[in-house]
Design a protein around this motif. Structure first.
Motif, mmCIF file in Angstrom:
data_model
loop_
_atom_site.group_PDB
_atom_site.id
_atom_site.type_symbol
_atom_site.label_atom_id
_atom_site.label_comp_id
_atom_site.label_asym_id
_atom_site.label_seq_id
_atom_site.Cartn_x
_atom_site.Cartn_y
_atom_site.Cartn_z
ATOM 1 N N ALA A 45 0.901 -1.093 -0.013
ATOM 2 C CA ALA A 45 -0.026 0.175 -0.095
ATOM 3 C C ALA A 45 0.826 1.265 -0.026
ATOM 4 N N TYR A 46 0.455 2.403 -0.726
ATOM 5 C CA TYR A 46 1.283 3.398 -0.986
ATOM 6 C C TYR A 46 0.405 4.475 -1.477
ATOM 7 N N SER A 47 1.194 5.713 -1.581
ATOM 8 C CA SER A 47 0.601 6.945 -2.128
ATOM 9 C C SER A 47 1.232 7.675 -2.721
ATOM 10 N N PHE A 48 0.919 8.467 -3.503
ATOM 11 C CA PHE A 48 1.802 9.633 -4.448
ATOM 12 C C PHE A 48 1.007 10.809 -4.907
ATOM 13 N N GLU A 49 1.801 11.877 -5.127
ATOM 14 C CA GLU A 49 0.873 13.175 -5.883
ATOM 15 C C GLU A 49 1.565 13.286 -7.252
ATOM 16 N N TYR A 50 0.470 13.759 -7.927
ATOM 17 C CA TYR A 50 1.037 14.426 -9.394
ATOM 18 C C TYR A 50 0.069 15.573 -9.723
ATOM 19 N N SER A 51 0.938 16.557 -9.751
ATOM 20 C CA SER A 51 0.073 17.943 -10.166
ATOM 21 C C SER A 51 -0.877 18.255 -8.908
ATOM 22 N N ASN A 52 -2.121 18.321 -9.037
ATOM 23 C CA ASN A 52 -3.097 18.448 -8.182
ATOM 24 C C ASN A 52 -3.958 17.120 -7.800
ATOM 25 N N ALA A 53 -3.225 16.375 -8.138
ATOM 26 C CA ALA A 53 -4.153 14.901 -7.563
ATOM 27 C C ALA A 53 -3.194 14.063 -6.504
ATOM 28 N N LEU A 54 -4.203 13.368 -5.664
ATOM 29 C CA LEU A 54 -3.327 12.458 -4.634
ATOM 30 C C LEU A 54 -3.833 10.851 -5.066
ATOM 31 N N VAL A 55 -3.111 10.006 -5.321
ATOM 32 C CA VAL A 55 -3.493 8.712 -5.653
ATOM 33 C C VAL A 55 -3.006 7.783 -4.426
ATOM 34 N N ILE A 56 -4.164 7.125 -3.733
ATOM 35 C CA ILE A 56 -3.897 6.093 -2.783
ATOM 36 C C ILE A 56 -4.101 4.819 -3.024
ATOM 37 N N VAL A 57 -2.909 3.981 -3.182
ATOM 38 C CA VAL A 57 -3.257 2.551 -3.691
ATOM 39 C C VAL A 57 -3.343 1.735 -2.213
ATOM 40 N N LEU A 58 -4.301 0.867 -2.308
ATOM 41 C CA LEU A 58 -4.472 0.020 -1.010
ATOM 42 C C LEU A 58 -4.494 -1.298 -1.104
ATOM 43 N N ASP A 59 -4.245 -2.212 -0.542
ATOM 44 C CA ASP A 59 -4.169 -3.783 -0.537
ATOM 45 C C ASP A 59 -5.572 -4.332 0.177
ATOM 46 N N SER A 60 -6.558 -4.573 -0.681
ATOM 47 C CA SER A 60 -7.720 -5.096 -0.151
ATOM 48 C C SER A 60 -7.618 -6.708 -0.007
ATOM 49 N N GLY A 61 -6.800 -7.148 -0.164
ATOM 50 C CA GLY A 61 -6.547 -8.361 0.322
ATOM 51 C C GLY A 61 -5.873 -8.469 1.786
ATOM 52 N N LEU A 62 -5.598 -7.370 2.507
ATOM 53 C CA LEU A 62 -5.085 -7.480 3.765
ATOM 54 C C LEU A 62 -6.509 -6.691 4.487
ATOM 55 N N SER A 63 -6.296 -6.614 5.984
ATOM 56 C CA SER A 63 -7.406 -6.071 6.726
ATOM 57 C C SER A 63 -7.613 -4.525 6.146
ATOM 58 N N ALA A 64 -8.700 -4.418 5.932
ATOM 59 C CA ALA A 64 -9.124 -2.821 5.732
ATOM 60 C C ALA A 64 -9.015 -1.937 7.002
ATOM 61 N N MET A 65 -9.066 -2.779 8.221
ATOM 62 C CA MET A 65 -9.023 -1.773 9.561
ATOM 63 C C MET A 65 -7.627 -1.583 9.724
ATOM 64 N N ASP A 66 -6.654 -2.480 9.373
ATOM 65 C CA ASP A 66 -5.255 -2.125 9.719
ATOM 66 C C ASP A 66 -4.781 -1.139 8.626
ATOM 67 N N GLN A 67 -5.496 -0.628 7.657
ATOM 68 C CA GLN A 67 -4.812 0.221 6.659
ATOM 69 C C GLN A 67 -5.655 1.516 6.868
ATOM 70 N N ALA A 68 -6.829 1.462 7.794
ATOM 71 C CA ALA A 68 -7.739 2.594 7.736
ATOM 72 C C ALA A 68 -6.818 3.890 8.465
ATOM 73 N N PRO A 69 -6.284 3.707 9.661
ATOM 74 C CA PRO A 69 -5.550 4.802 10.094
ATOM 75 C C PRO A 69 -4.489 5.597 9.288
ATOM 76 N N TRP A 70 -3.827 4.737 8.481
ATOM 77 C CA TRP A 70 -2.865 5.269 7.500
ATOM 78 C C TRP A 70 -3.937 5.976 6.507
ATOM 79 N N LEU A 71 -4.568 5.310 6.007
ATOM 80 C CA LEU A 71 -5.701 5.995 4.705
ATOM 81 C C LEU A 71 -5.894 7.329 5.421
ATOM 82 N N GLU A 72 -6.414 7.390 6.610
ATOM 83 C CA GLU A 72 -7.150 8.813 7.057
ATOM 84 C C GLU A 72 -5.926 9.818 7.308
#
Length: 296
Positions: A137-164
């Motif tokens: 899971a990772y994120s990046f920005e390009y120009s005026n956009a944010l893209v967040i790439v998530l691993d939906s095969g792992l726990s959604a709860m475990d990634q939620a704090p980082w996502l927020e």
């Protein structure tokens, strides 16, 4: 190392000791300021060679795309090295010039054998949740956009704090998520993704989530608190797509679905110009099969 923003570079890859080199190729680094740009999105590409006409159509229409993403199931069996070789062969015209920023799908780590070949084959940002294996899971920005790439095969709860945290700390005009399992579909539901990630998408105004897994096309109404909204109202548009040939079949009607159909491989072209976004779903013949516009 030490590349300048908004700059085109020429490179070659090879073996200096034997003086064996590829043909020269170019890539252009991300801009340091807000500029109009287009990126490409694909659903599952897992059978690889049948993906090639879709890749070629995307590059013909958008040769200067900023980057491309795949919503998981990049290959069919992620532990097989030959499939990654086939991926890079099929996608060579794209990946030699344009960054590929994919999400993990269940086929990429099939049978729960892990993401070692994924990590060995790709070079992705390592800025994801600190307690997870890097590059899943990772994120990046390009120009005026944010893209967040998530691993939906792992726990959604475990990634939620980082996502927020990632959403809260971004002042990007446009916000996107890419993950494999869709919360809205005609097949299996994913209630944890809908409740946990969907809540954060609502809270921080995520614009589009690109998804895959089920082999058909669906564009949702803007979804807010699990309910469809009118176009132009707050909510996240979910785009479930498939980049390879798929069988035609009848889909049950759904209140969340604005558009849905089967039997057609597609790519998405997301054109961003300031406060206006146009998303087109295009088949290998160059026909626009669906299109919508968002404005801030």
């Amino acid at each position: 190392r030490d590349l300048r923003p908004g700059t085109t570079y020429t490179y070659q890859a090879g073996f200096p000791d034997s003086d064996a080199w590829s043909a020269p190729q170019t890539f252009t680094t991300a801009p340091s300021q807000t500029v109009p740009f287009t990126f490409l999105a694909f659903g599952d590409t897992q059978s690889l060679e049948p993906w090639q006409p879709t890749v070629e159509a995307a590059l013909k229409a958008y040769p200067n795309a900023a980057f491309a993403t795949i919503a998981g199931d990049v290959v069919d069996t992620g532990q097989n090295r030959d499939q990654w070789d086939r991926l890079f062969h099929v996608a060579k015209p794209l990946v030699s010039r344009i960054p590929l920023m994919p999400a993990l799908g269940n086929h990429d780590i099939i049978d729960g054998l892990g993401a070692a070949m994924w990590r060995a084959s790709l070079a992705l940002p390592e800025n994801g949740p600190p307690h997870l294996e890097p590059e899943r899971a990772y994120s990046f920005e390009y120009s005026n956009a944010l893209v967040i790439v998530l691993d939906s095969g792992l726990s959604a709860m475990d990634q939620a704090p980082w996502l927020e945290e990632t959403l809260a700390n971004s002042d990007a005009t446009w916000k996107f998520a890419v993950h494999h399992f869709p919360p809205y579909s005609a097949e299996d539901p994913y209630p944890q993704i809908e409740s946990l990630w969907g809540y954060l998408f609502d809270k921080y105004g995520l614009d589009i989530a690109f998804e895959g897994h089920f082999h058909y096309y669906m564009r949702s109404h803007p979804m807010y608190r699990g309910r469809p909204q009118a176009q132009g109202e707050p909510g996240t548009t979910h785009v479930l797509s498939i980049a390879i040939p798929n069988r035609e079949r009848k889909l049950p009607p759904a209140d969340y679905a604005k558009v849905q159909f089967t039997g057609v491989p597609l790519f998405q072209a997301v054109e961003i110009d300031g406060d206006t976004l146009t998303c087109k779903s295009i088949d290998p013949n160059g026909l626009v099969r669906d299109e919508f516009v968002l404005s801030k």
